[in-house]
Design a protein around this motif. Structure first.
Motif, PDB file in Angstrom:
ATOM      1  N   HIS A   6       0.836  -1.218   0.000  1.00 54.38           N
ATOM      2  CA  HIS A   6       0.000   0.000   0.000  1.00 54.38           C
ATOM      3  C   HIS A   6       0.865   1.260   0.000  1.00 54.38           C
ATOM      4  CE1 HIS A   6      -4.068   1.737   1.251  1.00 54.38           C
ATOM      5  NE2 HIS A   6      -3.277   2.794   1.220  1.00 54.38           N
ATOM      6  N   HIS A   8       1.422   5.432  -1.981  1.00 57.71           N
ATOM      7  CA  HIS A   8       0.833   6.522  -2.786  1.00 57.71           C
ATOM      8  C   HIS A   8       1.957   7.342  -3.407  1.00 57.71           C
ATOM      9  CE1 HIS A   8      -3.217   5.825  -1.138  1.00 57.71           C
ATOM     10  NE2 HIS A   8      -2.645   5.692   0.043  1.00 57.71           N
ATOM     11  N   GLU A  92      -8.487   2.481  -2.594  1.00 56.45           N
ATOM     12  CA  GLU A  92      -8.960   2.114  -1.299  1.00 56.45           C
ATOM     13  C   GLU A  92     -10.368   2.644  -1.093  1.00 56.45           C
ATOM     14  OE1 GLU A  92      -6.901   4.294   2.118  1.00 56.45           O
ATOM     15  OE2 GLU A  92      -5.504   4.774   0.490  1.00 56.45           O
ATOM     16  N   HIS A 153      -6.473  -2.195   5.348  1.00 60.28           N
ATOM     17  CA  HIS A 153      -5.210  -1.461   5.307  1.00 60.28           C
ATOM     18  C   HIS A 153      -5.024  -0.652   6.580  1.00 60.28           C
ATOM     19  CE1 HIS A 153      -3.683   2.592   4.520  1.00 60.28           C
ATOM     20  NE2 HIS A 153      -4.900   3.004   4.332  1.00 60.28           N
ATOM     21  N   ASP A 203       1.819   3.069   3.258  1.00 58.50           N
ATOM     22  CA  ASP A 203       0.883   4.197   3.138  1.00 58.50           C
ATOM     23  C   ASP A 203       1.675   5.476   2.868  1.00 58.50           C
ATOM     24  OD1 ASP A 203      -1.720   5.095   2.899  1.00 58.50           O
ATOM     25  OD2 ASP A 203      -1.924   5.669   4.997  1.00 58.50           O
TER      26      ASP A 203
END
Ligand SMILES: [Zn+2]
Length: 255
Positions: A6, A8, A92, A153, A203
């Motif tokens: 996970h 970004h 998500e 998550h 994250d």
């Protein structure tokens, strides 16, 4: 081999040096990354990245704080995106009662619709849940359990609820927060639930582990998370690294 389940990397915090950061992930042992969609425009930026980097996969879906980006037309577009190459999950998606950008009922409606989309397109789900753990669980159980699977998550619920998710076949995503001194419940979760149900995540750019807390996170810090989980379980970091890599491949349907 490390799998960041996970991230970004489309975030503007990487605008200055994205290429540099991504090309050096291999040095830290990071072999695969799933870049997770957030709002509509973030998703489109993510698609550009996954096309460029062979080790990067992506998701299609809209975050609970961005559901005002959705409408009927875009739901159909989202369905087409689910069928693209390298799209490995819907997410998500979920509920966020902390920021409460949209009313609960609106969040719940788009959450359920995206869960159904995942089922129809035969993709696992990536779940975001903040200050909404019971509602998230109830909806997952009623709408999605026993279908395409997925990951909760940045898991932040109780040990009891973690066990319930495991019973339903879901994975729990554990990241930098597990290294924080005050994360007592999460440390217990990381120690007690079966290793076969844990995946590691950053994250990033958020939630950097200790001693980088508060700074920009990247997948290169995942060894710190793996080390912490290993210490909590009294096993070797190599074992955690190997297991979480295989778990993430299984979760996302990758070889
Ligand atoms: Zn995220």
């Amino acid at each position: 081999m490390i799998f960041d389940s996970h991230a970004h990397y489309d975030d503007k915090q990487f605008d200055e040096d994205r290429e540099e950061v991504l090309l050096h992930l291999k040095d830290a042992g990071v072999e695969r990354v799933v870049n997770i969609s957030n709002g509509w425009d973030d998703m489109l930026r993510s698609f550009v990245l996954i096309e460029k980097y062979p080790f990067m996969y992506g998701t299609a879906g809209i975050h609970p704080c961005k559901v005002s980006d959705l409408n009927e037309e875009r739901m159909e577009e989202l369905r087409q995106y689910c069928r693209r190459d390298k799209i490995v999950a819907v997410g998500e998606i979920g509920l966020d009662y902390y920021w409460m950008t949209d009313p609960k009922e609106v969040q719940r409606e788009w959450f359920i619709r995206q869960l159904r989309l995942a089922k129809e397109e035969n993709l696992p789900v990536v779940i975001h849940s903040r200050d909404a753990s019971q509602d998230t669980f109830d909806i997952m159980k009623a709408e999605h359990a026993g279908t395409t699977g997925g990951v909760i998550h940045c898991y932040s619920g109780s040990l009891e609820m973690a066990r319930e998710y495991v019973k339903l076949g879901y994975y729990l995503g554990i990241g930098g927060v597990v290294t924080f001194k005050n994360s007592k419940v999460l440390k217990k979760v990381a120690a007690e639930i079966p290793l076969e149900h844990i995946v590691v995540e950053t994250d990033c750019p958020y939630l950097a582990p200790t001693p980088h807390r508060g700074k920009r996170n990247s997948s290169a810090y995942l060894p710190l998370v793996i080390k912490e989980i290993a210490a909590l379980r009294d096993i070797s970091p190599e074992e955690v690294e190997q297991a979480t890599y295989e778990n993430a491949c299984r979760l996302y349907g990758l070889q």
